[in-house]
Design an enzyme around this catalytic site. Structure first.
Site, short mmCIF file in Angstrom:
data_model
loop_
_atom_site.label_atom_id
_atom_site.label_comp_id
_atom_site.label_asym_id
_atom_site.label_seq_id
_atom_site.Cartn_x
_atom_site.Cartn_y
_atom_site.Cartn_z
N HIS A 139 -9.60 -21.75 -50.01
CA HIS A 139 -9.07 -21.26 -51.29
C HIS A 139 -8.23 -22.38 -51.92
O HIS A 139 -7.66 -23.20 -51.20
CB HIS A 139 -8.19 -20.04 -50.99
CG HIS A 139 -7.65 -19.31 -52.17
ND1 HIS A 139 -6.53 -19.74 -52.85
CD2 HIS A 139 -8.07 -18.19 -52.79
CE1 HIS A 139 -6.29 -18.88 -53.84
NE2 HIS A 139 -7.20 -17.93 -53.83
N ASP A 216 -4.47 -20.18 -42.76
CA ASP A 216 -4.36 -19.31 -43.93
C ASP A 216 -4.97 -17.96 -43.55
O ASP A 216 -6.19 -17.81 -43.49
CB ASP A 216 -5.11 -19.95 -45.11
CG ASP A 216 -5.15 -19.03 -46.33
OD1 ASP A 216 -4.67 -17.89 -46.24
OD2 ASP A 216 -5.66 -19.48 -47.38
N GLN A 219 -6.90 -13.55 -45.81
CA GLN A 219 -8.03 -12.61 -45.77
C GLN A 219 -8.30 -12.12 -44.34
O GLN A 219 -9.24 -11.35 -44.14
CB GLN A 219 -9.30 -13.26 -46.33
CG GLN A 219 -9.22 -13.66 -47.78
CD GLN A 219 -9.16 -12.48 -48.74
OE1 GLN A 219 -9.42 -11.33 -48.37
NE2 GLN A 219 -8.81 -12.75 -49.99
N LYS A 242 -2.50 -8.15 -49.96
CA LYS A 242 -3.87 -8.09 -49.43
C LYS A 242 -3.92 -7.25 -48.17
O LYS A 242 -4.97 -7.07 -47.57
CB LYS A 242 -4.39 -9.50 -49.14
CG LYS A 242 -4.55 -10.33 -50.41
CD LYS A 242 -5.52 -11.44 -50.21
CE LYS A 242 -5.37 -12.54 -51.23
NZ LYS A 242 -5.88 -12.17 -52.54
N CYS A 380 -11.32 -18.63 -56.95
CA CYS A 380 -10.32 -19.66 -56.60
C CYS A 380 -10.81 -20.50 -55.42
O CYS A 380 -10.02 -20.87 -54.53
CB CYS A 380 -8.95 -19.06 -56.31
SG CYS A 380 -8.27 -18.16 -57.69
#
Ligand code: C6P
Length: 422
Positions: A139, A216, A219, A242, A380
């Site tokens: 991302h 990261d 998600q 999220k 993104c």
């Protein structure tokens, strides 16, 4: 089936009720909305998840009952607000398996957390010629902060390629790891492709050449159980919105010895022990990184979202979503002109796709007329689009509150798209 066992479409089982989804849906009032005359089908949870009533109630109760500033007042409300804020930190700590609450820094979300690490850890430790390794599926939040850092320090960004299925090419990735590599920054689950990366193996390989690793997890935490001590990553970031919590709050995990040695990211109130014009002493971790009044209500909402998700059980969530993804993959595969972008053998519940001859924005607009919310565009993740030579994709992203009936509605609406455009 365990979450580690990939399932092929030919093995598609009956809809096994790992979760009582009809009951769960009652916890999400927004899912009862009518949009464009049709019941809402919300398939945009990778952009932001919907919130259970419990989260909204907790935020409301915080403002109704004990709103005050934290760490400052001697009065009762301030004590209660501080307990709520620090209590939420403890929930985040247990949620991702950190060894102590001080290793959790509250911030605005994954983006701010990565910028914090780049500007605090990165500017201190990187020198000209040092290398940062990312993957081609990152991302923008896990690319641009490192590009800025490279401009500031003379470090160099290296990119590990991916294959046509959207999986990291392991040999190429490990070939990039040298004594020059100081940092590996890697997505755990791709928002644009759904790929689940082998992050434990990535951490081991990076550590073997002396590099630190940032994961990261924006998600991953809504879909998979995460244990940062087991992964042994040095930094881990995610966003509250999220993971069924509010916007404007997220967390950075960092190993204590790293956070402790890092300089502050921003200056201001809360992050100091003492200030004079001659000398300022910084506060201890994590407060050293939390300048100014924090998002107290957001932390309360996030803590409640974590309670909610933990009660469902991430193993159950993962098993349910895996079946739903297999169902959606099988049902969409027969559509004329339908092309799945991202077919990794280990995937989260994201379906990125194009329909031959139809711009993804037109797909999104027609679906919206049917009450179906998906995201279209580059998500993104423009390098991912460049890798697949596409301007954009349509993306249906599912959470545990989605159903097979909603997938059926998606498939039928995509059938209409094909009818209109071909
Ligand atoms: N992805 C999407 O629709 P923030 O904006 O800080 O909460 O999260 C940024 C971010 C970082 N990493 C990954 C893997 C992400 O998916 C996101 C946000 C959303 O895919 C909005 S662009």
């Amino acid at each position: 089936m365990t979450s580690a066992t990939p399932m092929t479409n030919t093995e598609l089982p009956a809809n096994r009720p790992t979760l009582d989804v009809e009951r769960i849906r009652e916890d999400f009032p927004i899912l009862r909305r009518i949009v464009n005359g049709k019941p809402l089908v919300y398939l945009d949870s990778a952009a932001t998840t919907q919130k259970p009533q419990a989260v909204m109630d907790a935020i409301s109760a915080y403002y109704t009952g004990c709103n005050a500033n934290v760490h400052r007042g001697v009065h009762q409300l301030s004590v209660e607000a501080t307990e709520a804020y620090e209590g939420a930190r403890g929930k985040v700590q247990r949620f991702i398996g950190a060894s102590r609450p001080e290793e959790i820094v509250f911030c605005r979300g994954a983006t701010e957390a990565i910028n914090l690490v780049a500007q605090s850890y990165g500017r201190t430790h990187l020198a000209p010629g040092d290398e940062i390794v990312v993957s081609h599926m990152e991302h923008h939040s896990n690319i641009v902060p490192w590009q800025i850092l490279c401009q500031q320090t003379g470090a160099v960004l290296r990119v590990a390629p991916i294959n046509d299925a959207g999986e990291l090419l392991w040999d190429e990735f490990s070939g990039l790891l040298t004594e020059r590599t100081k940092l590996v920054a890697m997505i755990q689950v791709s928002n644009a492709l759904g790929t689940i990366n082998p992050v434990k193996r990535i951490v081991e390989a990076a550590h073997a050449c002396g590099a630190k690793v940032l994961i990261d997890g924006a998600q991953s935490v809504p879909h998979l159980a995460v244990d940062v001590q087991h992964l042994d990553c040095d930094f881990f970031v995610f966003s509250g919105h999220k993971v069924f919590g509010p916007t404007g709050i997220g967390a950075l995990y960092g190993k204590m010895e790293l956070l402790d040695a890092m300089p502050p990211y921003q200056g201001g109130g809360e992050m100091i022990k003492s200030v004079s014009f001659a000398e300022t002493q910084y506060n201890d971790v994590p407060h050293k990184f939390e300048a100014g009044t924090p998002n107290i209500a957001g932390s309360v909402g996030l803590g409640t979202a974590i309670d909610y998700l933990s009660e469902l059980g991430l193993e159950n969530v993962a098993a349910y979503e895996r079946e739903l993804l297999a169902y959606a993959t099988a049902r969409t595969s027969g559509l004329p002109g339908f092309r799945l972008i991202g077919s990794a053998s280990n995937k989260a519940s994201v379906l990125s796709f194009v329909i031959d001859g139809v711009h993804p924005h037109d797909v999104g607009t027609i679906l919206d007329q049917q009450g179906i919310a998906i995201r279209t565009g580059h998500h993104c993740a423009q390098p991912v689009m460049q890798r697949f030579d596409l301007p954009a994709t349509a993306r249906a992203s599912m959470a545990f509150y989605n159903t097979r009936q909603e997938v059926d509605a998606l498939v039928s609406a995509l059938g209409k798209v094909v009818e209109v455009f071909t």
